[in-house]
Design an enzyme around this catalytic site. Structure first.
Site, short mmCIF file in Angstrom:
data_model
loop_
_atom_site.label_atom_id
_atom_site.label_comp_id
_atom_site.label_asym_id
_atom_site.label_seq_id
_atom_site.Cartn_x
_atom_site.Cartn_y
_atom_site.Cartn_z
N GLU A 47 0.22 7.96 20.63
CA GLU A 47 0.46 7.11 21.82
C GLU A 47 1.40 7.77 22.81
OE1 GLU A 47 3.43 4.22 22.08
OE2 GLU A 47 3.81 4.12 19.93
N LYS A 64 10.57 -2.26 13.05
CA LYS A 64 12.01 -2.19 13.30
C LYS A 64 12.62 -3.56 13.19
CE LYS A 64 13.23 1.30 16.55
NZ LYS A 64 12.01 1.79 17.18
N1 PSU Z 1 8.57 0.44 18.59
C1 PSU Z 1 9.24 1.60 18.47
N2 PSU Z 1 9.11 2.55 19.43
C2 PSU Z 1 8.28 2.37 20.52
C3 PSU Z 1 7.56 1.14 20.60
C4 PSU Z 1 7.73 0.22 19.62
O1 PSU Z 1 9.96 1.78 17.53
O2 PSU Z 1 8.19 3.26 21.37
C5 PSU Z 1 6.60 0.95 21.73
C6 PSU Z 1 5.15 1.14 21.23
O3 PSU Z 1 4.40 1.76 22.25
C7 PSU Z 1 4.68 -0.28 21.05
C8 PSU Z 1 5.38 -0.97 22.19
O4 PSU Z 1 3.29 -0.43 21.13
O5 PSU Z 1 6.67 -0.38 22.21
C9 PSU Z 1 5.45 -2.46 22.00
O6 PSU Z 1 5.91 -3.04 23.18
P1 PSU Z 1 5.81 -4.63 23.34
O7 PSU Z 1 6.75 -5.19 22.33
O8 PSU Z 1 6.25 -4.87 24.77
O9 PSU Z 1 4.37 -4.99 23.11
#
Ligand code: PSU
Ligand code: MN
Length: 307
Positions: free
Chosen positions: A22, A157
């Site tokens: 990603e 996390k």
């Molecule tokens: N968790 C991490 N590092 C990240 C992300 C999540 O430890 O970089 C990023 C990933 O791209 C994930 C996104 O898909 O954040 C999720 O964002 P949201 O909670 O806004 O959907």
């Protein structure tokens, strides 16, 4: 609208292993220049395991599968100025001809369009703490419920509500699998203490379940959760304190919606004096290796008739 790099297209056509990666992690998950260095190391790790890396993003409105070094540099330098693209955002960034860093959800969509079944990242989005009021639940979870890609990650996390994230994934029919573990890894630490649904100890076990799921037309993804390598894991008490501080700081700063996850990541990196970033880099590289091995097994196992 879809540009697949020739190397990636050739590997897919020959049923050779490909691992999707990603790009939100590049633009929004880490600071420059560590983000670019990490993306490069992750691609190298996939290659070392004999698979082809396919970093996914939107470049000038084109869904791009297999970003080149220039593209990675552009997204890394652009940082938070690059649009963070989840499912809802794809049509607008494409229509405007813009650049977009794809989340787990958007990367799954584009990987599936290209025919890639294995994807490696650091952590997935989930149910945020306090979601019973804010309703902040990442679109990653619904995507896992509908799009046929296995996501290799380091679990969830604990900025998120891990128990509720597992409940939501169960509702969406998404298997959560522990890689050589019986409990859900908590990203910076090797275990959350919460049980996973299934445990696999070999790439072939993972690949066999993927084949069974999709041959049965049980659409949707699989979460394969790999504990952070022992020597990179953080002390649970330290990281929990940093996470609690970051979560508590959110309301006062008015951080909501798609800004929540990047804000928390940055704040935790500051709080831990960069140790969280070192752990993050080590676990992504490790996940990429595991994903490459699973992609190998998936290709090898794909010889049975499709009945
Ligand atoms: N968790 C991490 N590092 C990240 C992300 C999540 O430890 O970089 C990023 C990933 O791209 C994930 C996104 O898909 O954040 C999720 O964002 P949201 O909670 O806004 O959907
Ligand atoms: Mn959200």
């Amino acid at each position: 609208m879809l540009d697949v790099a020739p190397e990636v297209a050739a590997a897919l056509a020959a049923n050779r292993p490909v691992v999707a990666l990603e790009s939100t992690i590049i633009s929004h998950g880490m600071p420059y220049p560590q983000n670019v260095r990490t993306a490069t190391r992750v691609e190298a790790a996939v290659r070392e395991e004999g698979a082809v890396p396919a970093t996914i993003a939107i470049i000038d409105g084109r869904l791009t599968v297999g970003l080149d070094a220039t593209g990675v540099e552009r997204l890394g330098r652009g940082g938070p100025g690059v649009a963070k693209v989840s499912r809802r955002d794809i049509p607008f960034i494409v229509a405007r001809g813009g650049d977009g860093a794809t989340t787990v959800a958007a990367t799954m969509i584009i990987a599936a369009m290209a025919g890639i079944r294995v994807f490696a990242t650091g952590g997935i989005g989930g149910v945020h703490r306090g979601a019973e009021v804010s309703m902040d639940i990442s679109a990653d979870l619904d995507e896992l419920g509908r799009t046929d890609v296995a996501v290799v990650c380091a679990g969830v996390k604990s900025v998120l509500d891990l128990g509720r994230t597992l409940e939501y994934l169960e509702t969406r029919g998404v298997p959560v699998v522990g890689w050589k573990t019986d409990t859900l890894p908590a990203f910076y630490t090797r275990s959350s203490g919460l049980p996973v649904d299934y445990r696999v100890d070999t790439p072939l076990e993972a690949a066999a379940a993927m084949h069974a799921k999709w041959r049965l037309r049980l659409s949707g993804g699989i979460v394969i959760a790999v504990p952070v390598p022992e020597d990179a894991a953080l002390d649970p008490a330290d990281i929990d304190a940093a996470i609690d501080e970051a979560v508590a700081a959110m309301p006062a700063q008015g951080v909501v919606g798609k800004a929540a996850t990047p804000f928390l990541l940055q704040r935790i990196a500051d709080q831990t004096g960069g140790r969280s970033l070192a752990a993050n880099i080590a676990l992504v590289v490790n996940n990429a290796r595991v994903a490459a091995r699973i992609a190998h097994a998936y290709c090898r196992a794909d010889t049975r008739s499709d009945d």
